[in-house]
Motif scaffolding. Structure first.
Motif, short mmCIF file in Angstrom:
data_model
loop_
_atom_site.label_atom_id
_atom_site.label_comp_id
_atom_site.label_asym_id
_atom_site.label_seq_id
_atom_site.Cartn_x
_atom_site.Cartn_y
_atom_site.Cartn_z
N ARG A 1 0.84 -1.21 0.00
CA ARG A 1 0.00 0.00 0.00
C ARG A 1 0.87 1.25 0.00
N THR B 1 -0.48 -4.92 -6.88
CA THR B 1 0.39 -6.06 -7.19
C THR B 1 0.90 -5.94 -8.62
N HIS C 1 -5.19 -3.75 -6.50
CA HIS C 1 -5.61 -5.13 -6.24
C HIS C 1 -6.45 -5.12 -4.96
N ALA C 2 -7.72 -5.46 -5.07
CA ALA C 2 -8.63 -5.41 -3.92
C ALA C 2 -8.08 -6.24 -2.77
N GLY C 3 -7.91 -5.63 -1.62
CA GLY C 3 -7.44 -6.32 -0.42
C GLY C 3 -5.93 -6.40 -0.29
N GLU C 4 -5.19 -5.95 -1.32
CA GLU C 4 -3.72 -6.10 -1.34
C GLU C 4 -2.98 -4.78 -1.55
N ASP D 1 -9.49 -8.18 -8.66
CA ASP D 1 -10.49 -8.28 -7.61
C ASP D 1 -9.90 -9.09 -6.44
N ASP D 2 -10.70 -9.36 -5.42
CA ASP D 2 -10.10 -10.01 -4.24
C ASP D 2 -9.81 -11.49 -4.46
N ASP D 3 -10.15 -12.03 -5.65
CA ASP D 3 -9.66 -13.36 -6.04
C ASP D 3 -8.45 -13.25 -6.96
#
Ligand code: IP8
Length: 251
Positions: free
Chosen positions: A73, A152, A146-149, A115-117
């Protein structure tokens, strides 16, 4: 996608082709010039170019602990990785333009996301419209949100898959420093139509990404829906002329 009718050729120039992999942020001037001349001479209509990082981007990604699975982040770190790839892209686009190719940059960071996958989305409107207007879009491996990361890495190979499917590509070319997919005797396999053709040489049918590049690459290319050619720089002109080059992978 409403871009089905263009049927472009997607060409990836590996980072190891356009840069000197051992020297930080150094172009391989001769190899880049040769690749640019081959593209300019071939004059392919509907060409999309993707390039990897080589000695650009990867060192920065490593420094910040960023990969396609592990994000950060830290906006400065993300920008540092992107900026290295953007500068390489500038060099590739600039040289293509100098050779008379109507190249334009497309930066995945500005448009794509996971997405988060970790599934990649990349709207192709700008790339498809550039193609329709006679330009040669030039994309590059990059960092993306990248959702949640945080953000990336997206590799050039992932972009090739996205472009080939989303634009219904006619043909796909992966130009790297190896002349094709090798069999057990280090001979180039002319054609692969099933993973079993090369399972022995590439480490078995259960081999996944962890065993490294080629097995995962071949699996992905078998699913592509367009013939994919894996070849070295000497075969780039043949590929662009519509001929078979290196190993042809037809799923
Ligand atoms: O060389 C590199 O793209 P690749 C992208 O195709 C980076 O894996 C490191 C930002």
């Amino acid at each position: 996608d409403s871009t089905e009718s263009l049927a472009p050729v997607v060409l990836k120039l590996g980072g190891s082709v356009v840069t000197e992999k051992e020297s930080p942020e150094t172009l391989d001037e001769d190899a880049l010039d040769a690749a640019v001349s081959a593209v300019a001479d071939a004059g392919v209509e509907n060409l999309v170019v993707v390039h990897g990082g080589g000695s650009f981007g990867h060192p920065n990604a490593e420094k910040h602990g960023v990969s396609s699975a592990a994000g950060t982040r830290d906006a400065r770190g993300i920008y540092e990785i992107h900026d290295a790839m953007r500068r390489l892209n500038d060099a590739v686009v600039g040289r293509l333009q100098d050779a008379g190719v109507p190249a334009l940059p497309v930066h995945p960071l500005s448009a794509g996301a996971r997405d988060d996958d970790a599934a990649l989305s990349l709207p192709l409107d700008s790339t498809a419209t550039m193609l329709g207007e006679g330009f040669v879009p030039v994309l590059h491996g990059d960092v993306i949100a990248h959702a949640g990361e945080g953000a990336t890495v997206v590799s050039g190979d992932e972009l090739v898959t996205r472009l080939a499917r989303g634009l219904s590509a006619d043909r796909v070319g992966l130009c790297s420093t190896v002349p094709g997919v090798y069999d057990e005797n280090e001979e180039v396999v002319p054609e692969i139509t099933a993973f079993s053709d090369v399972a022995d040489a590439l480490g078995g049918s259960d081999a996944t990404d962890v065993t490294g590049g080629m097995a995962a690459k071949v699996r992905a290319l078998l699913e592509l829906g367009a013939p994919a050619h894996v070849f070295g720089p000497d075969s780039l002109s043949d590929f662009l002329a519509g001929e078979d080059a290196g190993t042809v992978i037809r799923g």
